[in-house]
Design an enzyme around this catalytic site. Sequence first.
Site, PDB file in Angstrom:
ATOM      1  CE  LYS A   1      14.276  -5.249  22.743  1.00 53.32           C
ATOM      2  NZ  LYS A   1      15.635  -5.142  22.151  1.00 53.32           N
TER       3      LYS A   1
ATOM      4  CG  ASP B   1      19.904  -6.273  30.392  1.00 54.26           C
ATOM      5  OD1 ASP B   1      20.765  -5.491  29.963  1.00 54.26           O
ATOM      6  OD2 ASP B   1      20.127  -7.482  30.615  1.00 54.26           O
TER       7      ASP B   1
ATOM      8  CG  HIS C   1      20.113 -11.536  23.369  1.00 59.17           C
ATOM      9  ND1 HIS C   1      20.497 -10.245  23.101  1.00 59.17           N
ATOM     10  CD2 HIS C   1      21.215 -12.170  23.821  1.00 59.17           C
ATOM     11  CE1 HIS C   1      21.779 -10.101  23.381  1.00 59.17           C
ATOM     12  NE2 HIS C   1      22.244 -11.250  23.820  1.00 59.17           N
TER      13      HIS C   1
ATOM     14  CG  ASP D   1      30.083  -2.845  27.663  1.00 60.13           C
ATOM     15  OD1 ASP D   1      28.931  -3.208  27.901  1.00 60.13           O
ATOM     16  OD2 ASP D   1      30.567  -2.835  26.506  1.00 60.13           O
TER      17      ASP D   1
ATOM     18  N   GLY E   1      18.614  -3.528  22.461  1.00 61.08           N
ATOM     19  CA  GLY E   1      18.554  -2.770  23.711  1.00 61.08           C
ATOM     20  C   GLY E   1      17.195  -2.778  24.382  1.00 61.08           C
TER      21      GLY E   1
ATOM     22  CB  THR F   1      27.243  -4.676  24.682  1.00 58.70           C
ATOM     23  OG1 THR F   1      27.023  -4.036  25.932  1.00 58.70           O
ATOM     24  CG2 THR F   1      28.742  -4.735  24.427  1.00 58.70           C
TER      25      THR F   1
ATOM     26  CG  LEU G   1      27.560   0.369  26.084  1.00 60.64           C
ATOM     27  CD1 LEU G   1      29.031   0.251  25.699  1.00 60.64           C
ATOM     28  CD2 LEU G   1      26.678  -0.259  25.046  1.00 60.64           C
TER      29      LEU G   1
HETATM   30  N1  LIG Z   1      19.025 -14.413  26.817  1.00 62.73           N
HETATM   31  C1  LIG Z   1      19.720 -13.431  27.379  1.00 62.73           C
HETATM   32  N2  LIG Z   1      20.682 -13.699  28.287  1.00 62.73           N
HETATM   33  C2  LIG Z   1      21.401 -12.693  28.832  1.00 62.73           C
HETATM   34  N3  LIG Z   1      21.218 -11.392  28.542  1.00 62.73           N
HETATM   35  C3  LIG Z   1      20.266 -11.086  27.655  1.00 62.73           C
HETATM   36  C4  LIG Z   1      19.470 -12.086  27.033  1.00 62.73           C
HETATM   37  N4  LIG Z   1      18.599 -11.489  26.221  1.00 62.73           N
HETATM   38  C5  LIG Z   1      18.853 -10.179  26.297  1.00 62.73           C
HETATM   39  N5  LIG Z   1      19.841  -9.928  27.160  1.00 62.73           N
HETATM   40  C6  LIG Z   1      20.418  -8.627  27.453  1.00 62.73           C
HETATM   41  O1  LIG Z   1      19.365  -7.692  27.527  1.00 62.73           O
HETATM   42  C7  LIG Z   1      19.711  -6.506  26.847  1.00 62.73           C
HETATM   43  C8  LIG Z   1      18.721  -6.270  25.737  1.00 62.73           C
HETATM   44  O2  LIG Z   1      18.785  -7.327  24.851  1.00 62.73           O
HETATM   45  P1  LIG Z   1      18.312  -7.205  23.350  1.00 62.73           P
HETATM   46  O3  LIG Z   1      19.069  -6.086  22.745  1.00 62.73           O
HETATM   47  O4  LIG Z   1      18.642  -8.518  22.723  1.00 62.73           O
HETATM   48  O5  LIG Z   1      16.860  -6.938  23.437  1.00 62.73           O
HETATM   49  C9  LIG Z   1      21.144  -6.685  26.356  1.00 62.73           C
HETATM   50  O6  LIG Z   1      21.939  -6.131  27.390  1.00 62.73           O
HETATM   51  P2  LIG Z   1      23.460  -5.608  27.235  1.00 62.73           P
HETATM   52  O7  LIG Z   1      23.653  -5.113  25.876  1.00 62.73           O
HETATM   53  O8  LIG Z   1      23.503  -4.584  28.294  1.00 62.73           O
HETATM   54  O9  LIG Z   1      24.279  -6.797  27.563  1.00 62.73           O
HETATM   55  C10 LIG Z   1      21.288  -8.189  26.299  1.00 62.73           C
HETATM   56  O10 LIG Z   1      22.608  -8.641  26.490  1.00 62.73           O
HETATM   57 MG   LIG Z   2      21.824  -4.263  29.161  1.00 60.21          MG
END
Ligand SMILES: Nc1ncnc2c1ncn2[C@@H]1O[C@H](COP(=O)(O)O)[C@@H](OP(=O)(O)O)[C@H]1O
Ligand SMILES: [Mg+2]
Length: 346
Positions: free
Chosen positions: A259, A287, A232, A98, A255, A166, A163
Amino acid sequence: MAVFCLLGLGVLYHLYSGFLAGRFAAFMPSEPAAGGPESPRGSAPAGSVDLRELLAVSVLAAARGGEEVKRVREGNVLNAKAKGKTREGADEQLTTGDLLSNRRMFYLLKSAFPAVQINSEERVDTADQETVSWDRSIPEDIKQKIQPKEVPAESVTVWIDPLDATQEYTEDLRQYVTTMVCVAVNGKPVIGVIHKPFSAYTAWAMVDGGSNVKARSSYNEKTPRIIVSRSHAGKVEQVARQTFGNKTVIIPAGGAGYKVLALLDVAEKNQEEADVYIHVTHIKKWDICAGNAVLRALGGHMTTLTGEEISYTGSDGNEGGLIASINMNHKALIEKLPDLEKTSHK
Ligand SMILES: Nc1ncnc2c1ncn2[C@@H]1O[C@H](COP(=O)(O)O)[C@@H](OP(=O)(O)O)[C@H]1O
Ligand SMILES: [Mg+2]
């Protein structure tokens, strides 16, 4: 009399040549003044930036950041640690991938467009500056599809995700990982770049401009496959089933960039396909901005779960969850969603 005529002609010539020079300058690449500092903003007039140039440097930045992401993963020295917790209590991971990607992407964009506001997921260490300069060359495919377009520099906000996914990166689930750059103009997402470092695939698009990616030819509107977060998730499965029925296919994936690509025509070995992307927990603008821009450029939509457009200025959080679709009746999808006060943000 002759002297006056000559003087008059001289003045006319002077005025006219000045006017012509001004006209031509608008079409010529700006030259740095002899011995002076190189113009950092390229061919656009002072105070404005060319969106085509921003697109070109965004594509380059995503690729350069991706090289770091790949190198660190292949070297297997991620130094993963928790940088904090999400509101829902999940660890927010941070790795060397990252940080190094962020450094490359940020300084490349900053040196090319010093006047533009850049918001990044990671903080840049000013003691650890990278001297990078962009040679201002525009790739052929961008040149062919996109016309130059100037906008005021102060109307632009760039969002970098050095990134994305992550969590999955630390689990060595490489297919989900992307690097992303988004350019918003007056808060509207206008340029999106989503790059997959491990397969060297890049999708880019510009609203009212062009793209190197397109929508699929068909989508299942009746029983859509829903792609959701694997790390998440919150109550997203419950929301999806309540909306589309118990038999709905739900695809958990990492990610936000990945998606969004799942909704498009992406000829990629490790890319799943889906019809709708739903996220119900808090998420950050870096994101989702690039995916939002790509979808908008291709005629699709990404909105909050209540159908509001997301503004990419100001605070970095998006509170209202998100639903993304393309070539579907987006409004009808939103109307189908259950009462979100009870189910979202949990
Ligand atoms: N509830 C939450 N709070 C903070 N960041 C979130 C989140 N849900 C998803 N994200 C961020 O959104 C991106 C996609 O999430 P996911 O893979 O769960 O769909 C990831 O980014 P990063 O990997 O850049 O931190 C994740 O950390
Ligand atoms: Mg992200």
